[in-house]
Design an enzyme around this catalytic site. Structure first.
Site, PDB file in Angstrom:
ATOM      1  N   HIS A 124       0.916  -1.123  -0.134  1.00 55.42           N
ATOM      2  CA  HIS A 124       0.088  -0.080   0.081  1.00 55.42           C
ATOM      3  C   HIS A 124       0.961   1.202  -0.073  1.00 55.42           C
ATOM      4  CE1 HIS A 124      -2.737   2.956   1.847  1.00 55.42           C
ATOM      5  NE2 HIS A 124      -3.969   2.131   1.484  1.00 55.42           N
ATOM      6  N   ASP A 201       2.725  -4.719   7.785  1.00 52.65           N
ATOM      7  CA  ASP A 201       1.616  -3.809   7.723  1.00 52.65           C
ATOM      8  C   ASP A 201       0.287  -4.761   7.900  1.00 52.65           C
ATOM      9  OD1 ASP A 201      -0.617  -2.580   6.614  1.00 52.65           O
ATOM     10  OD2 ASP A 201       0.187  -1.997   4.862  1.00 52.65           O
ATOM     11  N   GLN A 204      -4.750  -5.342   6.763  1.00 50.52           N
ATOM     12  CA  GLN A 204      -5.971  -6.167   6.193  1.00 50.52           C
ATOM     13  C   GLN A 204      -5.627  -7.471   6.567  1.00 50.52           C
ATOM     14  OE1 GLN A 204      -8.086  -5.128   3.940  1.00 50.52           O
ATOM     15  NE2 GLN A 204      -7.101  -3.288   3.430  1.00 50.52           N
ATOM     16  N   LYS A 227     -10.553  -0.699  10.096  1.00 45.78           N
ATOM     17  CA  LYS A 227     -11.092  -1.847   9.185  1.00 45.78           C
ATOM     18  C   LYS A 227     -11.450  -3.127   9.989  1.00 45.78           C
ATOM     19  CE  LYS A 227      -7.594  -0.235   5.966  1.00 45.78           C
ATOM     20  NZ  LYS A 227      -8.162   0.233   4.930  1.00 45.78           N
ATOM     21  N   CYS A 365      -4.666   2.596  -3.719  1.00 52.47           N
ATOM     22  CA  CYS A 365      -3.369   3.056  -2.941  1.00 52.47           C
ATOM     23  C   CYS A 365      -2.187   2.204  -3.250  1.00 52.47           C
ATOM     24  CB  CYS A 365      -3.760   3.412  -1.610  1.00 52.47           C
ATOM     25  SG  CYS A 365      -5.002   4.968  -1.411  1.00 52.47           S
TER      26      CYS A 365
HETATM   27  N1  PMP Z   1      -1.806  -0.929   4.374  1.00 52.95           N
HETATM   28  C1  PMP Z   1      -2.896  -1.589   3.706  1.00 52.95           C
HETATM   29  C2  PMP Z   1      -2.583  -2.817   3.360  1.00 52.95           C
HETATM   30  C3  PMP Z   1      -4.300  -0.873   3.794  1.00 52.95           C
HETATM   31  O1  PMP Z   1      -5.305  -1.665   3.146  1.00 52.95           O
HETATM   32  C4  PMP Z   1      -4.477   0.172   4.344  1.00 52.95           C
HETATM   33  C5  PMP Z   1      -5.825   0.901   4.083  1.00 52.95           C
HETATM   34  N2  PMP Z   1      -6.593   1.022   3.121  1.00 52.95           N
HETATM   35  C6  PMP Z   1      -3.455   0.966   4.854  1.00 52.95           C
HETATM   36  C7  PMP Z   1      -2.037   0.426   4.969  1.00 52.95           C
HETATM   37  C8  PMP Z   1      -3.555   2.352   5.499  1.00 52.95           C
HETATM   38  O2  PMP Z   1      -4.248   2.437   6.551  1.00 52.95           O
HETATM   39  P1  PMP Z   1      -4.838   3.717   7.025  1.00 52.95           P
HETATM   40  O3  PMP Z   1      -5.555   4.528   5.962  1.00 52.95           O
HETATM   41  O4  PMP Z   1      -6.150   3.387   8.060  1.00 52.95           O
HETATM   42  O5  PMP Z   1      -3.874   4.383   7.905  1.00 52.95           O
END
Ligand code: PMP
Length: 407
Positions: A124, A201, A204, A227, A365
Site C-alpha cells: 500500500h 503492515d 488487512q 478496518k 492506493c
Molecule cells: N496498508 C494496507 C494494506 C491498507 O489496506 C491500508 C488502508 N487501505 C493502509 C495500509 C492504510 O491504513 P490507514 O489509511 O487506516 O492508515
C-alpha cells in the site's frame, strides 16, 4: 455446527439495515473500511455521555474513569494480538501513522547512505512513501521484492535481496489490492537469520485472521481500528519493548515526558513516549469494544467464515464471461480484484451502486501493483464477517447486468 449466527451478527450492524437506490445495501467495500456494530457505537456514546475527561493527569472521578477505559483498551489489544507486554501497544491514528512513526523514530538515526530497506511490489502507498521520505533524509535505498503473476511474493528473490546492507524489512501481511497473504513466517525467519528487524503492515490481516505477534516474532506490527469494525482515527503500533525503549520520540508534547525544563527534558517510558498530546480517547475505547466484539465471535471462526464466503464468491464470479481476476494467490483474504473485458472499472462501480452494491474501483492506493498487472485500476469486492452468500449472488447478478448494459 455453525460458526456463529449470521443473522444475529447482521442485526448488530445498524447501517446494514438500509436501502440504497431502493435496493437492500450490499456492502462489499470492507477493505476500505468496515461497518461498526452497535456495541462499538454505544461504547463511544457511553464514554462521551458519562466519562468524558482528559486522561492520566487529574485526580477527579471522570478522569479516573476515562483513564481506566483508555488503558483497559490497551490491555484488550495486547491480549488480542498476544503481545508480551502492554507497554508494547502504542495508540496511533492508524496504520499510516504507525509506519511513519517507525520510519522516522527507528529509521532516521539508524540508517545511513547506501543502507537498504526491503519491501514488496504489493505494498500500500502507506508502506512505500514513508520509506521514500526516509531515503531522501538518509540516503538509504528501497529494494523491491517482485511478485509472480498470481500476486505471490517470490521468496527466492527476497532471499537474494536480503544483504548485509539490509537494515529493515517492511512487508504487507495481507494485500488490500490483491488479497494475497504474504509468507510472513519465512520472511521473518530469513530476515532474523541476518539480524534484520521486520515490520508487518497488518491493516488487512488483523480484521480477518488470528494474529499472534509473539508467534510471528515480528519486530513491529501496524494496523487500523476502522478496518476491524472499530472507529476511524485510531490504530496500533506494536513494537518489541527493546526497540521502543531504544527509539527516540516521534512527536514532542504533553504526556510523553517525565519532566521538562529548558535545559533538559526526560522522556516518559513506552508506550507513553510515543503518545504525545491528548490521544483519541473515545477511539481507543471504541477499538477496545471492537476487540471484544471480534473475540466473542472468535477470530478462528471469522477466518473460516470469510474463507468459505470468498471461495464461494470466486467460484460464482469465475463463471461470468469476460471477468478476469487480478490476484489469484493460493493464500488470500476475502479480497476479489477483477477486470471486466471492455468495461472501465469506474462504470462497474457506478452501475453496481445503482443496485445498492458498494464496491471499490481504482488503484486501491497500490499503484505499483496496478503497473505490475498492466491495468490502471480494478474493481474490488472485499468481504467482512457480516457478508452472506446471498450478497455474493447479488454481486454476481449486478456484474452480469453491467455486461448486458456495457459489455
Ligand atoms: N496498508 C494496507 C494494506 C491498507 O489496506 C491500508 C488502508 N487501505 C493502509 C495500509 C492504510 O491504513 P490507514 O489509511 O487506516 O492508515
Amino acid at each position: 455446527g455453525r460458526l456463529f449466527d449470521i443473522e444475529q451478527v447482521r442485526a448488530d450492524f445498524p447501517i446494514l439495515q438500509q436501502h440504497v437506490h431502493g435496493k437492500p445495501l450490499v456492502y462489499l467495500d470492507n477493505a476500505a473500511t468496515a461497518q461498526k456494530p452497535r456495541q462499538v457505537i454505544e461504547s463511544i456514546g457511553h464514554y462521551y455521555q458519562w466519562d468524558n475527561a482528559n486522561i492520566h493527569r487529574a485526580v477527579h472521578q471522570l478522569s479516573e474513569r476515562a483513564t481506566q477505559a483508555y488503558e483497559a483498551a490497551r490491555n484488550k489489544v495486547q491480549r488480542f494480538i498476544n503481545a508480551a507486554q502492554r507497554e508494547e501497544i502504542v495508540f496511533v491514528r492508524g496504520t499510516t501513522e504507525a509506519i511513519n512513526l517507525v520510519a522516522q523514530s527507528f529509521g532516521r538515526n539508524r540508517l545511513q547512505a547506501g543502507d537498504e530497506i526491503l519491501l514488496s511490489h504489493m505494498e500500500h502507498h502507506s508502506n512505500i512513501v514513508p520509506w521514500q521520505l526516509l531515503c531522501e533524509q538518509t540516503g538509504a535505498v528501497l529494494k523491491v521484492v517482485p511478485i509472480n503473476d498470481a500476486g505471490e511474493l517470490l521468496l527466492d528473490e527476497y532471499e537474494k535481496l536480503l544483504s548485509p546492507r539490509t537494515r529493515l524489512v517492511t512487508m504487507v501481511h495481507a494485500s488490500n489490492a490483491l488479497g494475497t497473504i504474504s509468507p510472513v513466517r519465512e520472511i521473518i525467519e530469513l530476515a532474523h537469520a541476518q539480524g534484520v528487524p521486520v515490520l508487518l503492515d497488518g491493516a488487512q490481516a488483523v480484521p480477518h485472521m488470528p494474529v499472534d505477534v509473539q508467534e510471528l516474532d515480528c519486530d513491529f506490527y501496524a494496523f487500523s481500528a476502522h478496518k476491524m469494525v472499530g472507529p476511524t482515527g485510531i490504530g496500533v503500533l506494536y513494537g518489541k519493548r527493546e526497540w521502543l525503549e531504544a527509539m527516540p520520540p516521534y512527536q514532542g508534547g504533553g504526556d510523553m515526558i517525565l519532566s521538562v525544563s529548558f535545559d533538559k527534558t526526560l522522556y516518559n517510558d513506552p508506550p507513553y513516549k510515543f503518545e504525545a498530546g491528548t490521544p483519541h480517547i473515545a477511539g481507543a475505547i471504541g477499538l477496545g469494544a471492537a476487540v471484544d466484539y471480534l473475540e466473542a465471535l472468535g477470530m478462528e471462526n471469522v477466518a473460516i467464515y470469510e474463507q468459505e464466503l470468498s471461495a464461494y464468491a470466486a467460484e460464482v464470479l469465475a463463471q461470468i464471461p469476460g471477468l478476469r481476476f487480478i490476484g489469484t494467490a493460493q493464500e488470500k483474504v476475502g479480497v476479489l480484484s477483477f477486470a471486466l473485458e471492455g468495461v472501465h472499472p469506474h462504470d462497474i462501480g457506478t452501475i453496481l451502486d445503482h443496485e445498492g452494491i458498494a464496491i471499490r474501483t481504482g488503484h486501491h492506493c497500490a499503484q505499483p501493483v496496478m503497473d505490475r498487472f498492466g491495468v490502471p485500476a480494478t474493481a474490488r469486492a472485499s468481504f467482512a464477517l457480516y457478508n452472506t452468500k446471498a450478497e455474493v449472488d447479488a454481486l454476481a447478478a449486478g456484474i452480469r447486468r453491467v455486461r448486458e448494459l456495457l459489455g
